[in-house]
Design an enzyme around this catalytic site. Sequence first.
Site, PDB file in Angstrom:
ATOM      1  N   ASN A 210       0.853  -1.201   0.000  1.00  0.00           N
ATOM      2  CA  ASN A 210       0.000   0.000   0.000  1.00  0.00           C
ATOM      3  C   ASN A 210       0.884   1.244   0.000  1.00  0.00           C
ATOM      4  O   ASN A 210       2.106   1.138   0.024  1.00  0.00           O
ATOM      5  CB  ASN A 210      -0.978  -0.024   1.180  1.00  0.00           C
ATOM      6  CG  ASN A 210      -0.248  -0.025   2.509  1.00  0.00           C
ATOM      7  OD1 ASN A 210       0.498   0.884   2.824  1.00  0.00           O
ATOM      8  ND2 ASN A 210      -0.464  -1.084   3.289  1.00  0.00           N
ATOM      9  N   ASP A 278      -4.629  -5.913   5.181  1.00  0.00           N
ATOM     10  CA  ASP A 278      -5.681  -6.686   5.856  1.00  0.00           C
ATOM     11  C   ASP A 278      -5.680  -8.153   5.439  1.00  0.00           C
ATOM     12  O   ASP A 278      -6.134  -9.005   6.175  1.00  0.00           O
ATOM     13  CB  ASP A 278      -7.053  -6.070   5.567  1.00  0.00           C
ATOM     14  CG  ASP A 278      -7.210  -4.722   6.257  1.00  0.00           C
ATOM     15  OD1 ASP A 278      -6.676  -4.585   7.370  1.00  0.00           O
ATOM     16  OD2 ASP A 278      -7.830  -3.809   5.679  1.00  0.00           O
ATOM     17  N   LYS A 288       7.841 -18.263  -9.536  1.00  0.00           N
ATOM     18  CA  LYS A 288       7.190 -17.121 -10.179  1.00  0.00           C
ATOM     19  C   LYS A 288       5.973 -17.616 -10.974  1.00  0.00           C
ATOM     20  O   LYS A 288       6.093 -18.584 -11.730  1.00  0.00           O
ATOM     21  CB  LYS A 288       8.198 -16.418 -11.093  1.00  0.00           C
ATOM     22  CG  LYS A 288       7.639 -15.154 -11.710  1.00  0.00           C
ATOM     23  CD  LYS A 288       8.649 -14.507 -12.627  1.00  0.00           C
ATOM     24  CE  LYS A 288       7.967 -13.411 -13.418  1.00  0.00           C
ATOM     25  NZ  LYS A 288       8.734 -13.011 -14.582  1.00  0.00           N
ATOM     26  N   PRO A 306      -3.527 -11.381  10.692  1.00  0.00           N
ATOM     27  CA  PRO A 306      -3.854 -11.134  12.106  1.00  0.00           C
ATOM     28  C   PRO A 306      -4.002  -9.632  12.320  1.00  0.00           C
ATOM     29  O   PRO A 306      -3.334  -8.837  11.653  1.00  0.00           O
ATOM     30  CB  PRO A 306      -2.624 -11.670  12.851  1.00  0.00           C
ATOM     31  CG  PRO A 306      -1.518 -11.659  11.857  1.00  0.00           C
ATOM     32  CD  PRO A 306      -2.166 -11.891  10.514  1.00  0.00           C
ATOM     33  N   ASP A 307      -4.870  -9.247  13.222  1.00  0.00           N
ATOM     34  CA  ASP A 307      -5.019  -7.829  13.563  1.00  0.00           C
ATOM     35  C   ASP A 307      -4.107  -7.551  14.764  1.00  0.00           C
ATOM     36  O   ASP A 307      -4.390  -7.966  15.894  1.00  0.00           O
ATOM     37  CB  ASP A 307      -6.485  -7.512  13.883  1.00  0.00           C
ATOM     38  CG  ASP A 307      -6.703  -6.018  13.999  1.00  0.00           C
ATOM     39  OD1 ASP A 307      -5.852  -5.321  14.611  1.00  0.00           O
ATOM     40  OD2 ASP A 307      -7.724  -5.535  13.469  1.00  0.00           O
ATOM     41  N   LYS A 340     -14.316   2.040  15.375  1.00  0.00           N
ATOM     42  CA  LYS A 340     -13.053   1.288  15.344  1.00  0.00           C
ATOM     43  C   LYS A 340     -12.403   1.198  16.731  1.00  0.00           C
ATOM     44  O   LYS A 340     -11.865   0.167  17.107  1.00  0.00           O
ATOM     45  CB  LYS A 340     -12.103   1.960  14.349  1.00  0.00           C
ATOM     46  CG  LYS A 340     -11.061   1.026  13.782  1.00  0.00           C
ATOM     47  CD  LYS A 340     -10.306   1.657  12.630  1.00  0.00           C
ATOM     48  CE  LYS A 340     -10.918   1.342  11.277  1.00  0.00           C
ATOM     49  NZ  LYS A 340     -10.158   1.895  10.162  1.00  0.00           N
ATOM     50  N   LYS A 344     -11.531  -2.434  18.229  1.00  0.00           N
ATOM     51  CA  LYS A 344     -10.136  -2.841  18.437  1.00  0.00           C
ATOM     52  C   LYS A 344      -9.776  -2.952  19.923  1.00  0.00           C
ATOM     53  O   LYS A 344      -8.805  -3.599  20.267  1.00  0.00           O
ATOM     54  CB  LYS A 344      -9.196  -1.816  17.801  1.00  0.00           C
ATOM     55  CG  LYS A 344      -9.432  -1.590  16.316  1.00  0.00           C
ATOM     56  CD  LYS A 344      -8.627  -2.540  15.457  1.00  0.00           C
ATOM     57  CE  LYS A 344      -8.676  -2.119  14.005  1.00  0.00           C
ATOM     58  NZ  LYS A 344      -7.847  -2.963  13.164  1.00  0.00           N
TER      59      LYS A 344
HETATM   60  N1  CTP Z   1      -3.983  -2.712  12.274  1.00  0.00           N
HETATM   61  C1  CTP Z   1      -3.235  -3.758  12.753  1.00  0.00           C
HETATM   62  N2  CTP Z   1      -3.299  -4.969  12.139  1.00  0.00           N
HETATM   63  C2  CTP Z   1      -4.065  -5.156  11.048  1.00  0.00           C
HETATM   64  C3  CTP Z   1      -4.823  -4.071  10.545  1.00  0.00           C
HETATM   65  C4  CTP Z   1      -4.746  -2.871  11.163  1.00  0.00           C
HETATM   66  O1  CTP Z   1      -2.522  -3.586  13.742  1.00  0.00           O
HETATM   67  N3  CTP Z   1      -4.097  -6.341  10.481  1.00  0.00           N
HETATM   68  C5  CTP Z   1      -3.952  -1.430  12.974  1.00  0.00           C
HETATM   69  C6  CTP Z   1      -3.325  -0.281  12.235  1.00  0.00           C
HETATM   70  O2  CTP Z   1      -1.943  -0.179  12.517  1.00  0.00           O
HETATM   71  C7  CTP Z   1      -4.096   0.908  12.788  1.00  0.00           C
HETATM   72  C8  CTP Z   1      -5.467   0.337  13.071  1.00  0.00           C
HETATM   73  O3  CTP Z   1      -5.288  -1.058  13.178  1.00  0.00           O
HETATM   74  O4  CTP Z   1      -3.583   1.361  14.011  1.00  0.00           O
HETATM   75  C9  CTP Z   1      -6.512   0.637  12.075  1.00  0.00           C
HETATM   76  O5  CTP Z   1      -6.081   0.328  10.771  1.00  0.00           O
HETATM   77  P1  CTP Z   1      -7.064   0.493   9.555  1.00  0.00           P
HETATM   78  O6  CTP Z   1      -6.424  -0.006   8.331  1.00  0.00           O
HETATM   79  O7  CTP Z   1      -7.597   1.901   9.573  1.00  0.00           O
HETATM   80  O8  CTP Z   1      -8.245  -0.410  10.077  1.00  0.00           O
HETATM   81  P2  CTP Z   1      -8.721  -1.845   9.696  1.00  0.00           P
HETATM   82  O9  CTP Z   1      -8.864  -2.656  10.925  1.00  0.00           O
HETATM   83  O10 CTP Z   1      -7.895  -2.408   8.627  1.00  0.00           O
HETATM   84  O11 CTP Z   1     -10.188  -1.509   9.236  1.00  0.00           O
HETATM   85  P3  CTP Z   1     -10.706  -1.091   7.795  1.00  0.00           P
HETATM   86  O12 CTP Z   1      -9.636  -1.409   6.823  1.00  0.00           O
HETATM   87  O13 CTP Z   1     -11.932  -1.905   7.657  1.00  0.00           O
HETATM   88  O14 CTP Z   1     -10.996   0.379   7.911  1.00  0.00           O
END
Ligand code: CTP
Length: 400
Positions: A210, A278, A288, A306-307, A340, A344
């Site tokens: 990204n 994500d 390849k 993983p989040d 959010k 979270k």
């Molecule tokens: N984040 C994380 N791990 C992920 C996705 C996000 O730690 N797999 C953290 C980012 O570093 C940020 C927060 O979560 O602090 C929000 O990231 P964002 O991309 O805005 O949120 P998402 O959970 O991905 O939600 P969406 O894409 O649906 O807006």
Amino acid sequence: MSLHNKRILLIISGGIAAYKALELIRLIRKSGGSVTAVMTKSAHEFVTPLSVAALSENKVYDELFNLTDEAEMGHISLSRENDIILVMPATANILAKMAHGIADDLPTTLLLATDSPVMVAPSMNVRMWEHPATQTNMQILQDNGVKIVGPDEGDMACGEFGFGRLAEPVDILTALNDYFSKGKILAGKHVLITAGPTHEPIDPVRFIGNLSSGKQGYALAAAARDAGAKVTLITGPSNQELPIGVTTIKIQTADQMLAAVSNALPADIAIFAAAVADWKVAKYSDKKIKKQAGIDDKTLSFIENPDILKTTSNLTKDRPQIVVGFAAETNDVLQNAQAKIKRKGCDLMVVNDVSPQTGIMGGDYNQVSIINKNNQNIVQLERASKAEIATQIIKYIGEL
Ligand code: CTP
């Protein structure tokens, strides 16, 4: 360690441990400080001025008469233009001279003429250390406000055992760092920061990524360091210059970022500024992926990453006291961010609008609001450079 922009006047006296000054110079410079060294005559027996000059990248001073600008009272300016004077190693002899105001060479003249703080790292034989004369001198120095690091207990070069060993260079570095951090808003705190994008590989030559540059996360790391914290920065691929005085761990993928975060805990504060992908591809191809004749569309399947923020916010053991998330949104910015912060489980959410017209993603400026889970009170910061925004976020966190 944060010795950012700190000027250390290092006096090397003639002890067997003088060679360790080279390691200390390297560590100080790596932590962002600069070193100007002054050597006593006998220090030359143990370490060469050439090595000291090469590592400090500065002229080494040794004799009172060598000061080219003596006409302008060079020893006076040398004694003043620093943030601290460190005597390392400090022999029984130089400590005795310091205690009694004897100034018979350049180093001792500087020590008498200075109004800078002074730190000493004693190094000598155990009997010399325990001798009442040395102990009396140490008491005088302590009463005069001199800071003392070590000595350690251990085997000595002379074959004896006991107190008198020079403190390890890394411990002297910590003492310097503690001294400069004192009174700062995040002194003594460990701050963990994630930054940059993650790259999720598809095959050996392709990845999903990204537009995140890492600028805001790197600026936060520098701001936390300047606020006196010990900082661990866990970063995805970014071409930002690594902040000095910060422990940086480079990773590629979200899985690696999560593992690095878990390893870096415990931390007092965790700030998740990374733009984590994500999803990752369900099946990485170790060869390849080739074009295939007759197939003109290609489908990749993804699975969720993983989040990292959510996982850390929900830890039962080692949960940082303050967990901060970032919400990068393009529409319904505040409503999305409020949802959010709940989803979270973090304490603060820094929200920004990253629509292309804002130029925030990858740019040098940012405009953010901070939402606090406890009071839903929204603090709006003015549009400013990412460095300035970082300073304000760190100040807000520090005041919590
Ligand atoms: N984040 C994380 N791990 C992920 C996705 C996000 O730690 N797999 C953290 C980012 O570093 C940020 C927060 O979560 O602090 C929000 O990231 P964002 O991309 O805005 O949120 P998402 O959970 O991905 O939600 P969406 O894409 O649906 O807006």
